[in-house]
Design a protein around this motif. Structure first.
Motif, mmCIF file in Angstrom:
data_model
loop_
_atom_site.group_PDB
_atom_site.id
_atom_site.type_symbol
_atom_site.label_atom_id
_atom_site.label_comp_id
_atom_site.label_asym_id
_atom_site.label_seq_id
_atom_site.Cartn_x
_atom_site.Cartn_y
_atom_site.Cartn_z
ATOM 1 N N GLU A 158 0.796 -1.219 0.000
ATOM 2 C CA GLU A 158 0.000 0.000 0.000
ATOM 3 C C GLU A 158 0.833 1.276 0.000
ATOM 4 N N GLY A 159 2.137 1.160 0.233
ATOM 5 C CA GLY A 159 2.974 2.350 0.274
ATOM 6 C C GLY A 159 2.841 3.142 1.553
ATOM 7 N N LYS A 160 2.200 2.565 2.568
ATOM 8 C CA LYS A 160 2.023 3.256 3.848
ATOM 9 C C LYS A 160 1.857 2.218 4.951
ATOM 10 N N ASN B 142 -0.036 1.631 9.031
ATOM 11 C CA ASN B 142 -0.933 2.147 10.060
ATOM 12 C C ASN B 142 -0.135 2.394 11.344
ATOM 13 N N TYR B 143 0.360 3.621 11.486
ATOM 14 C CA TYR B 143 1.239 3.917 12.629
ATOM 15 C C TYR B 143 0.462 4.073 13.933
ATOM 16 N N HIS B 144 -0.872 4.073 13.869
ATOM 17 C CA HIS B 144 -1.654 4.196 15.099
ATOM 18 C C HIS B 144 -1.538 2.941 15.969
ATOM 19 N N ASN B 145 -1.122 1.819 15.347
ATOM 20 C CA ASN B 145 -0.960 0.572 16.105
ATOM 21 C C ASN B 145 0.499 0.282 16.450
ATOM 22 N N SER C 260 14.716 -16.582 19.520
ATOM 23 C CA SER C 260 15.842 -16.513 18.580
ATOM 24 C C SER C 260 15.465 -15.690 17.354
ATOM 25 N N ILE C 261 15.085 -14.462 17.588
ATOM 26 C CA ILE C 261 14.707 -13.542 16.515
ATOM 27 C C ILE C 261 15.355 -12.183 16.801
ATOM 28 N N GLY C 262 15.541 -11.408 15.741
ATOM 29 C CA GLY C 262 16.231 -10.131 15.880
ATOM 30 C C GLY C 262 15.280 -8.958 16.022
ATOM 31 N N PRO C 263 15.800 -7.821 16.454
ATOM 32 C CA PRO C 263 14.966 -6.632 16.650
ATOM 33 C C PRO C 263 14.705 -5.852 15.378
ATOM 34 N N GLU C 264 15.308 -6.288 14.238
ATOM 35 C CA GLU C 264 15.218 -5.460 13.035
ATOM 36 C C GLU C 264 13.800 -5.343 12.488
ATOM 37 N N LEU D 256 8.400 0.185 13.442
ATOM 38 C CA LEU D 256 8.318 1.433 14.203
ATOM 39 C C LEU D 256 8.919 2.595 13.419
ATOM 40 N N GLY D 257 10.069 2.339 12.771
ATOM 41 C CA GLY D 257 10.701 3.386 11.973
ATOM 42 C C GLY D 257 9.837 3.805 10.795
ATOM 43 N N SER D 258 9.235 2.809 10.122
ATOM 44 C CA SER D 258 8.353 3.113 8.994
ATOM 45 C C SER D 258 7.138 3.908 9.454
ATOM 46 N N GLY D 259 6.620 3.546 10.625
ATOM 47 C CA GLY D 259 5.478 4.270 11.166
ATOM 48 C C GLY D 259 5.819 5.719 11.474
ATOM 49 N N MET D 260 6.990 5.947 12.051
ATOM 50 C CA MET D 260 7.424 7.315 12.372
ATOM 51 C C MET D 260 7.575 8.157 11.110
ATOM 52 N N VAL D 261 8.176 7.555 10.066
ATOM 53 C CA VAL D 261 8.362 8.271 8.806
ATOM 54 C C VAL D 261 7.012 8.566 8.154
ATOM 55 N N ASN D 262 6.109 7.580 8.193
ATOM 56 C CA ASN D 262 4.765 7.770 7.636
ATOM 57 C C ASN D 262 4.030 8.888 8.376
ATOM 58 N N TRP D 263 4.149 8.883 9.700
ATOM 59 C CA TRP D 263 3.538 9.923 10.540
ATOM 60 C C TRP D 263 4.079 11.304 10.170
ATOM 61 N N LEU D 264 5.385 11.400 10.023
ATOM 62 C CA LEU D 264 6.005 12.679 9.672
ATOM 63 C C LEU D 264 5.559 13.137 8.285
ATOM 64 N N GLY D 265 5.487 12.192 7.337
ATOM 65 C CA GLY D 265 5.046 12.538 5.992
ATOM 66 C C GLY D 265 3.632 13.079 5.969
ATOM 67 N N ASP D 266 2.735 12.493 6.762
ATOM 68 C CA ASP D 266 1.357 12.989 6.835
ATOM 69 C C ASP D 266 1.309 14.403 7.391
ATOM 70 N N ARG D 267 2.142 14.666 8.398
ATOM 71 C CA ARG D 267 2.158 16.023 8.995
ATOM 72 C C ARG D 267 2.705 17.048 8.012
#
Length: 319
Positions: A6-8, A10-13, A30-34, A40-51
């Protein structure tokens, strides 16, 4: 997945990704934090783009809109896409480059303020180039490629069997937590992603028997893929790198080439198969391994990718 389709996102979750990621990591999965970090990083960028779109296109925009947790979706749908803020493709590329540079500078400042023997960074090491042994490099390349295929096979069958288990997701995750605890009776490397264990592990890997290194690699692969399929959330990149390092260290004990080169070739081939993107693999591993091995990493990743294409083509013809 949401960003690709979708190119975006849902950063509200965002709190769900944060909570699930922290629980899995804290519990020793046995899983990584990436993966969680990317969401979370994508959500922050999406949030900033909307603003930024609100600032540019809303005639009744006010400063308090910038900090609103929730913005009307109808309002956002009426606004042009973020890409329309740029006058040209060049303008867009320059903006993206500046954003990347800000991220790089920020990371450099953090590493400078908190120096330690970290995983990422530009590492240097004297490499003894022994050309008379160059014929042996094909062995770690084939072994690395084979292990990458094994990792993908394990991933496929873990998902398949997990779908067949018709019980509550919570019970699935709990059962695997118990199994994970039992696996630590064999090796503690079954826990966590291995991200912070790679550096100390490399220092002692050649003192571990080749057979046990392979056991560690198999357990790491299974604990990552099965755990992920049974509901433990996180990324698979660092566990796959750790497991590939174990395989590389195992075969390095039988070859006359430098162990670090053997490990580099094995890991490059394996991760190129797992990620399916040789250039991304090379960029990632150049930050993990000595910079002097950059040509070896790049060539190994692309050779493994070519080998994968040939393998798939061969199988399609036979089918």
């Amino acid at each position: 997945m949401s960003v690709k389709q979708e190119g975006k996102i849902n950063y509200h979750n965002w709190w769900k990704s944060l909570t699930l990621g922290l629980i899995s990591l804290a519990a020793g999965g046995s899983i990584g934090p990436e993966a969680s970090t990317t969401v979370l990083g994508s959500g922050m960028v999406n949030w900033l783009g909307d603003r930024l779109r609100l600032i540019a296109y809303s005639s009744d925009w006010k400063w308090n809109h910038f900090w609103d947790t929730i913005v009307s979706k109808k309002q956002l749908k009426k606004l042009p896409k973020f890409s329309s803020l740029f006058k040209s493709k060049l303008h867009q590329k320059v903006f993206c480059l500046i954003m990347v540079m800000i991220g790089v500078v920020g990371a450099a400042i953090v590493f400078k303020l908190f120096p330690e023997e970290g995983l990422f960074g530009i590492h240097h090491r004297h490499i003894l180039w022994q050309w008379r042994y160059s014929m042996y490099v094909i062995i770690p390349l084939i072994v690395g490629w084979s292990f990458g295929m094994f990792f993908l096979w394990s991933e496929k069958w873990s998902d398949y069997f997990a779908e067949k288990i018709t019980i509550s997701p919570i019970i699935k995750a709990t059962i695997w937590g118990i199994v994970l605890a039992l696996l630590t009776l064999i090796t503690s490397y079954a826990l966590y992603s291995g991200e912070f264990q790679i550096v100390p592990f490399v220092h002692q890997a050649l003192q571990i028997s080749p057979l046990f290194l392979l056991v560690i690699a198999v357990i790491k692969t299974l604990s990552t893929n099965i755990g992920f399929s049974l509901g433990w959330r996180g990324g698979k990149i660092f566990p796959s790198i750790f497991a590939s390092v174990a395989v590389g260290a195992a075969i390095a004990q039988f070859l006359p080439i430098m162990p670090v080169m053997c490990v580099a070739i094995t890991v490059s081939a394996s991760i190129a198969v797992i990620l399916g993107k040789p250039l991304l693999t090379a960029i990632l591993l150049i930050l993990l391994l000595p910079i002097e091995l950059a040509p070896v990493i790049l060539v190994s990743a692309y050779l493994a990718a070519c080998l994968t294409k040939v393998s798939y083509s061969f199988r399609q013809k036979n089918n």
